[in-house]
Design a protein around this motif. Structure first.
Motif, PDB file in Angstrom:
ATOM      1  N   UNK A 166      12.298   2.408  -2.599  1.00 28.08           N
ATOM      2  CA  UNK A 166      10.946   1.937  -3.591  1.00 28.08           C
ATOM      3  C   UNK A 166      10.062   0.806  -3.011  1.00 28.08           C
ATOM      4  N   UNK A 167      10.765   0.655  -1.579  1.00 33.27           N
ATOM      5  CA  UNK A 167       9.516  -0.697  -0.640  1.00 33.27           C
ATOM      6  C   UNK A 167       8.375  -0.202  -0.026  1.00 33.27           C
ATOM      7  N   UNK A 168       9.652   1.246   0.498  1.00 33.83           N
ATOM      8  CA  UNK A 168       8.651   1.186   1.801  1.00 33.83           C
ATOM      9  C   UNK A 168       7.218   2.014   2.078  1.00 33.83           C
ATOM     10  N   UNK A 169       6.057   1.269   2.436  1.00 33.17           N
ATOM     11  CA  UNK A 169       4.134   1.682   2.058  1.00 33.17           C
ATOM     12  C   UNK A 169       5.143   3.352   3.102  1.00 33.17           C
ATOM     13  N   UNK A 170       4.405   4.730   2.418  1.00 32.30           N
ATOM     14  CA  UNK A 170       4.012   6.038   3.129  1.00 32.30           C
ATOM     15  C   UNK A 170       3.606   5.560   4.624  1.00 32.30           C
ATOM     16  N   UNK A 171       2.758   4.808   4.873  1.00 32.57           N
ATOM     17  CA  UNK A 171       2.099   5.164   6.678  1.00 32.57           C
ATOM     18  C   UNK A 171       3.715   4.112   7.037  1.00 32.57           C
ATOM     19  N   UNK A 172       4.184   4.099   6.963  1.00 32.36           N
ATOM     20  CA  UNK A 172       5.372   3.149   7.475  1.00 32.36           C
ATOM     21  C   UNK A 172       5.999   4.145   7.835  1.00 32.36           C
ATOM     22  N   UNK A 173       6.208   5.286   7.640  1.00 27.29           N
ATOM     23  CA  UNK A 173       7.300   6.265   7.547  1.00 27.29           C
ATOM     24  C   UNK A 173       7.040   7.153   9.380  1.00 27.29           C
ATOM     25  N   UNK A 174       5.803   6.619   9.439  1.00 30.46           N
ATOM     26  CA  UNK A 174       5.789   7.400  10.971  1.00 30.46           C
ATOM     27  C   UNK A 174       5.626   6.474  12.599  1.00 30.46           C
ATOM     28  N   UNK A 175       6.047   4.804  11.537  1.00 30.18           N
ATOM     29  CA  UNK A 175       6.435   3.655  12.077  1.00 30.18           C
ATOM     30  C   UNK A 175       8.111   4.182  13.420  1.00 30.18           C
ATOM     31  N   UNK A 176       7.921   4.106  15.021  1.00 24.96           N
ATOM     32  CA  UNK A 176       8.870   3.250  15.609  1.00 24.96           C
ATOM     33  C   UNK A 176       9.399   2.599  16.734  1.00 24.96           C
ATOM     34  N   UNK A 177       9.682   1.980  15.632  1.00 17.64           N
ATOM     35  CA  UNK A 177       9.917   0.126  17.379  1.00 17.64           C
ATOM     36  C   UNK A 177      10.168   0.480  18.508  1.00 17.64           C
ATOM     37  N   UNK A 178      10.755   1.400  19.307  1.00 20.17           N
ATOM     38  CA  UNK A 178      10.518   1.067  20.438  1.00 20.17           C
ATOM     39  C   UNK A 178      10.202   2.592  20.733  1.00 20.17           C
ATOM     40  N   UNK A 179       9.483   2.747  21.658  1.00 24.88           N
ATOM     41  CA  UNK A 179       9.388   4.454  23.021  1.00 24.88           C
ATOM     42  C   UNK A 179      11.019   4.597  22.705  1.00 24.88           C
ATOM     43  N   UNK A 180      10.887   5.618  22.389  1.00 24.00           N
ATOM     44  CA  UNK A 180      11.684   6.868  22.316  1.00 24.00           C
ATOM     45  C   UNK A 180      13.101   6.828  20.925  1.00 24.00           C
TER      46      UNK A 180
END
Length: 172
Positions: free
Chosen positions: A43-57
């Motif tokens: 419930x706390x995750x913004x929709x636009x955060x779903x495509x985030x990755x924290x490092x290459x790969x």
């Protein structure tokens, strides 16, 4: 079943850190509480955060969430097979081969939450049907003897492991 009642011979050592990170818990409590914790975080995750990755790969957040669902389904299936005293050796699965085909990139938070709730509620219902003898029943998965009870704790420990990663690396 309490975690302290689960012998280490009931699961592959690979899962030891997942399981022991749960602390002293009962299987049913950790299944139910894990559902509440997961849904609260979602419930706390913004929709636009779903495509985030924290490092290459690394996987996107949506891919991590789908991986949690995929793994729970697989461990639940193994638990069912072992509970029914199926003696067939069950193969492993390659998580890195599953992720590209998960369609994670088109999922939404409400969609993922609904699917997670359905999967976890199914897991809870399945494990509620097992008595102590069934929880001790064993089968072989990925070449290792595993008990039904261990499968339940692995489901919970795996989710807890990924929730820590999500909090530390995806939601900062």
């Amino acid at each position: 079943m309490l975690l302290s009642e689960l012998p280490t011979s009931d699961y592959n050592p690979y899962y030891h850190t997942y399981i022991t990170a749960l602390g002293e818990v009962s299987l049913m409590d950790v299944l139910v509480n894990g559902e509440e914790e997961f849904l609260s975080l979602m419930e706390q995750i913004p929709e636009d955060r779903l495509s985030f990755f924290y490092a290459e790969g690394k996987w996107t957040l949506a891919e991590v969430l789908m991986h949690i669902l995929d793994a729970e389904r697989i461990f639940q299936y193994r638990a069912l097979r072992f509970a029914r005293n199926d003696k067939a050796d069950l193969p492993g699965f390659d998580q890195d081969l599953f992720v590209p085909y998960s369609n994670a990139g088109v999922r939404t938070i409400p969609d993922l939450m609904a699917e997670y709730k359905a999967v976890r509620d199914s897991t809870i219902t399945l494990f509620r049907s097992f008595d102590e003898d069934v929880l001790k029943r064993k089968g072989v998965a990925s070449g290792s003897p595993m008990s039904v009870g261990a499968m339940g704790f692995i489901i919970c420990g795996h989710q807890a492991h990924h929730l820590r990663i999500i909090k530390e690396r995806y939601l900062v």
